[in-house]
Design an enzyme around this catalytic site. Sequence first.
Site, PDB file in Angstrom:
ATOM      1  N   ASN A 167      -8.760  12.298   8.330  1.00  0.00           N
ATOM      2  CA  ASN A 167      -7.525  12.465   7.159  1.00  0.00           C
ATOM      3  C   ASN A 167      -7.701  11.192   6.551  1.00  0.00           C
ATOM      4  O   ASN A 167      -8.110  10.207   6.804  1.00  0.00           O
ATOM      5  CB  ASN A 167      -6.287  12.580   8.039  1.00  0.00           C
ATOM      6  CG  ASN A 167      -4.974  12.619   7.183  1.00  0.00           C
ATOM      7  OD1 ASN A 167      -5.092  13.476   6.224  1.00  0.00           O
ATOM      8  ND2 ASN A 167      -4.031  12.166   7.278  1.00  0.00           N
ATOM      9  N   HIS A 177      -4.894   8.804   4.297  1.00  0.00           N
ATOM     10  CA  HIS A 177      -3.598   8.725   3.967  1.00  0.00           C
ATOM     11  C   HIS A 177      -3.270   7.686   3.134  1.00  0.00           C
ATOM     12  O   HIS A 177      -3.786   6.452   3.051  1.00  0.00           O
ATOM     13  CB  HIS A 177      -2.834   8.294   5.275  1.00  0.00           C
ATOM     14  CG  HIS A 177      -1.367   8.246   5.381  1.00  0.00           C
ATOM     15  ND1 HIS A 177      -0.555   9.302   5.257  1.00  0.00           N
ATOM     16  CD2 HIS A 177      -0.477   7.108   5.157  1.00  0.00           C
ATOM     17  CE1 HIS A 177       0.882   8.780   5.404  1.00  0.00           C
ATOM     18  NE2 HIS A 177       0.616   7.201   5.274  1.00  0.00           N
ATOM     19  N   SER A 189      -6.023   4.967   3.824  1.00  0.00           N
ATOM     20  CA  SER A 189      -6.803   4.615   4.893  1.00  0.00           C
ATOM     21  C   SER A 189      -7.458   6.132   5.273  1.00  0.00           C
ATOM     22  O   SER A 189      -6.786   7.234   5.259  1.00  0.00           O
ATOM     23  CB  SER A 189      -5.789   4.293   6.084  1.00  0.00           C
ATOM     24  OG  SER A 189      -4.879   3.131   5.759  1.00  0.00           O
ATOM     25  N   ASP A 195      -0.252  10.311  11.666  1.00  0.00           N
ATOM     26  CA  ASP A 195      -0.589   9.282  10.848  1.00  0.00           C
ATOM     27  C   ASP A 195      -1.234   8.104  11.794  1.00  0.00           C
ATOM     28  O   ASP A 195      -1.051   6.926  11.306  1.00  0.00           O
ATOM     29  CB  ASP A 195       0.113   9.048   9.684  1.00  0.00           C
ATOM     30  CG  ASP A 195       0.303   9.817   8.707  1.00  0.00           C
ATOM     31  OD1 ASP A 195      -0.458  10.954   8.470  1.00  0.00           O
ATOM     32  OD2 ASP A 195       1.471  10.028   8.282  1.00  0.00           O
TER      33      ASP A 195
HETATM   34  C1  GAR Z   1      -3.695  12.036  -1.306  1.00  0.00           C
HETATM   35  O1  GAR Z   1      -3.234  11.132  -2.118  1.00  0.00           O
HETATM   36  C2  GAR Z   1      -3.770  11.909   0.162  1.00  0.00           C
HETATM   37  O2  GAR Z   1      -3.829  10.555   0.539  1.00  0.00           O
HETATM   38  C3  GAR Z   1      -2.367  12.578   0.353  1.00  0.00           C
HETATM   39  O3  GAR Z   1      -2.175  13.664  -0.360  1.00  0.00           O
HETATM   40  C4  GAR Z   1      -2.859  13.345  -1.681  1.00  0.00           C
HETATM   41  C5  GAR Z   1      -3.706  14.626  -1.853  1.00  0.00           C
HETATM   42  O4  GAR Z   1      -4.325  14.481  -3.173  1.00  0.00           O
HETATM   43  N1  GAR Z   1      -2.192  12.852   1.765  1.00  0.00           N
HETATM   44  C6  GAR Z   1      -1.146  12.697   2.416  1.00  0.00           C
HETATM   45  O5  GAR Z   1      -0.243  12.370   2.221  1.00  0.00           O
HETATM   46  C7  GAR Z   1      -1.343  13.268   3.951  1.00  0.00           C
HETATM   47  N2  GAR Z   1      -0.377  12.528   4.770  1.00  0.00           N
HETATM   48  P1  GAR Z   1      -5.375  15.358  -3.638  1.00  0.00           P
HETATM   49  O6  GAR Z   1      -5.210  16.634  -3.582  1.00  0.00           O
HETATM   50  O7  GAR Z   1      -5.613  15.148  -5.242  1.00  0.00           O
HETATM   51  O8  GAR Z   1      -6.894  15.018  -2.930  1.00  0.00           O
END
Ligand code: GAR
Length: 222
Positions: free
Chosen positions: A115, A117, A144, A153
């Site tokens: 994942n 985060h 991360s 997480d």
């Molecule tokens: C990213 O910033 C990722 O880190 C976050 O969602 C966004 C997806 O962006 N993930 C989380 O918060 C998971 N807990 P994207 O759809 O443009 O790749």
Amino acid sequence: MRDSTAQDLLRIVVLISGSGTNLQAMIDQIHQGDSPARIVAVISNKAEAYGLKRAQQAGIPAKVLSHRDYASREEYDAALQRLIDGYQPDLLVLAGFMRILTDDFVRHYQGRMINIHPSLLPRHKGLNTHQRALEAGDAEHGCSVHYVTPELDGGPVILQASVPVEASDTPESLAQKVHAQEHRIYPRVIEWIARGRVRLEEDTVLFDNQPINDQPRRATPD
Ligand code: GAR
């Protein structure tokens, strides 16, 4: 299990819920040249996720499995698992998949699910990480990539990238800076896994056979 007939390609299934900019970074960087990794499917729990279009444009099968069609989290995760396993993935990549996963699902993919985060874990697990980094007065923030374990997480970190927090930053500006770093480090980790340089043994991340749990790697700044 790796499919020996697939010429040692690392088969990846990517789960998304939204825009899919991380997915795009993977398509741009991994589907180029001689990478031993291939995204074999993209699955979204939301039909409107723009990432589905990005997958289609790249010729990658794109599927929707809506959580609204299932009565419970357990039933949804069981159906999701069946859909994913139909693609025989070696690696499951969560790229903005905004759902809490059941322990059974996580255990099924333990050691082969990662994942990204948007914080420097273990700081700011959960949601609204950019706002919380500002409120906490953090001097640095970042992202991360970690293996997924049942603790939300909380799985062992593989690679992080940091950004400085400036006095003028807002949650939006921080999100933009962090996103740019995500796009650098996520494809890099996938490439490492595909080349056998990173793996999880029990709860220890090995990089070139050396444990790195106590000192997750930091990507050098641009
Ligand atoms: C990213 O910033 C990722 O880190 C976050 O969602 C966004 C997806 O962006 N993930 C989380 O918060 C998971 N807990 P994207 O759809 O443009 O790749």
